[in-house]
Design an enzyme around this catalytic site. Structure first.
Site, PDB file in Angstrom:
ATOM      1  N   GLY A  24      17.088  10.787  -1.452  1.00  0.00           N
ATOM      2  CA  GLY A  24      17.229  11.140  -0.044  1.00  0.00           C
ATOM      3  C   GLY A  24      16.597  12.481   0.256  1.00  0.00           C
ATOM      4  O   GLY A  24      16.259  13.236  -0.654  1.00  0.00           O
ATOM      5  N   GLY A  26      16.575  15.855   3.358  1.00  0.00           N
ATOM      6  CA  GLY A  26      17.261  16.490   4.478  1.00  0.00           C
ATOM      7  C   GLY A  26      16.539  17.773   4.838  1.00  0.00           C
ATOM      8  O   GLY A  26      15.453  18.057   4.323  1.00  0.00           O
ATOM      9  N   THR A  27      17.148  18.568   5.687  1.00  0.00           N
ATOM     10  CA  THR A  27      16.514  19.809   6.120  1.00  0.00           C
ATOM     11  C   THR A  27      16.425  20.822   4.983  1.00  0.00           C
ATOM     12  O   THR A  27      15.551  21.668   4.969  1.00  0.00           O
ATOM     13  CB  THR A  27      17.294  20.440   7.289  1.00  0.00           C
ATOM     14  N   VAL A  31      17.139  15.094  -2.665  1.00  0.00           N
ATOM     15  CA  VAL A  31      18.023  14.734  -3.775  1.00  0.00           C
ATOM     16  C   VAL A  31      17.294  13.696  -4.616  1.00  0.00           C
ATOM     17  O   VAL A  31      16.764  12.723  -4.084  1.00  0.00           O
ATOM     18  CB  VAL A  31      19.377  14.164  -3.280  1.00  0.00           C
ATOM     19  N   LYS A  46      19.930  18.064  -6.508  1.00  0.00           N
ATOM     20  CA  LYS A  46      19.631  18.485  -5.135  1.00  0.00           C
ATOM     21  C   LYS A  46      18.666  19.665  -5.244  1.00  0.00           C
ATOM     22  O   LYS A  46      19.025  20.724  -5.749  1.00  0.00           O
ATOM     23  CB  LYS A  46      20.919  18.892  -4.429  1.00  0.00           C
ATOM     24  N   ASP A 142      31.140  19.201   7.229  1.00  0.00           N
ATOM     25  CA  ASP A 142      30.020  18.257   7.312  1.00  0.00           C
ATOM     26  C   ASP A 142      30.468  16.866   6.866  1.00  0.00           C
ATOM     27  O   ASP A 142      29.758  16.180   6.138  1.00  0.00           O
ATOM     28  CB  ASP A 142      28.851  18.759   6.456  1.00  0.00           C
TER      29      ASP A 142
END
Length: 196
Positions: A24, A26-27, A31, A46, A142
Site C-alpha cells: 500500500g 499513503g502520504t 508499506v 513501512k 486515525d
C-alpha cells in the site's frame, strides 16, 4: 515464494530484510511485504520518505516509534524493528505482517458472506485495543477500516500510529495540533470545532 528459497538467496550486505511486493501507499510513503533473513518470517515494512533537503526524522515519526515500542497488546500490531537510511532519506518501521485489513475485507468479500458474528468480533477486538490505549493515556486519532489488520484466524490488530499521541489528565486542547485525524473520519464534535 517459500521461506527456504528466500533464505537461500544471496543476502545483501548489511541488509536484514529482503523487500518483496508493495502492499500500500499513503502520504507518508509506502508499506512493503519483506522477508526477515534473521528470523525467517514475513514482516511489513513501512518506508517513510523525507523529501525536503537533508535527512531529518520528523517528530511524528519519532512519536510513532516511541509509542509502538511501548505497546504490548494482543490487538495491537507487534513492533519488530526500526531502521534508517540517510542516503535514501528513509526511515523503515518493521512490524508483524497480517494478511489483509478490514477495508479490503469489506470490499473484496461478497456482502452476503459478511458474517455478523465476524464483524462483531472485529469491532470487539478494536474496542479492546482502544481501551488498552486509553488506559495507557494514548489516543489513536486515525481509526478507520484500513488501519484494522486481520489474519486468517479472525484476529484483528490496530495499526498505523502516525497520528497517535499520548495525553495527560486533564487533557490538553487538541487545537494545538495541525493534523488531528484523517479528514474523512473526523468525529462530528471535532469537525464542529471542539477543542477537547
Amino acid at each position: 515464494m517459500n521461506r527456504r528459497y528466500l533464505s537461500q538467496r544471496a543476502r545483501p550486505e548489511n541488509k536484514r530484510y529482503l523487500m518483496l511486493e508493495q502492499l500500500g501507499t499513503g502520504t507518508y510513503g509506502s508499506v512493503r511485504k519483506a522477508y526477515d533473513l534473521e528470523t525467517h518470517e514475513f514482516v511489513a515494512v513501512k518506508q517513510i520518505k523525507h523529501q525536503h533537503g537533508e535527512f531529518n526524522i520528523s517528530q511524528t515519526t519519532i512519536q510513532e516509534i516511541a509509542l509502538l515500542k511501548e505497546m504490548a497488546h494482543e490487538n495491537i500490531v507487534r513492533f519488530v524493528d526500526v531502521r534508517s537510511d540517510p542516503l535514501e532519506k528513509t526511515v523503515e518501521l518493521v512490524s508483524e505482517l497480517l494478511e489483509t485489513d478490514f477495508f479490503m475485507y469489506l470490499h473484496r468479500v461478497d456482502q452476503r458472506l459478511h458474517s455478523e458474528q465476524f464483524v462483531r468480533s472485529v469491532l470487539f477486538q478494536v474496542l479492546k485495543a482502544v481501551g488498552y490505549l486509553h488506559a495507557n493515556w494514548v489516543i489513536h486519532r486515525d481509526l478507520k477500516p484500513s488501519n484494522i489488520l486481520l489474519n486468517g484466524d479472525g484476529k484483528a490488530k490496530l495499526a498505523d500510529f502516525g497520528f497517535a499521541r499520548s495525553f495527560q489528565a486533564p487533557p490538553e486542547a487538541l487545537s494545538r495540533d495541525k493534523v488531528r485525524v484523517t479528514h474523512w473520519y473526523q468525529p462530528p464534535e471535532q469537525a464542529l470545532g471542539t477543542e477537547m
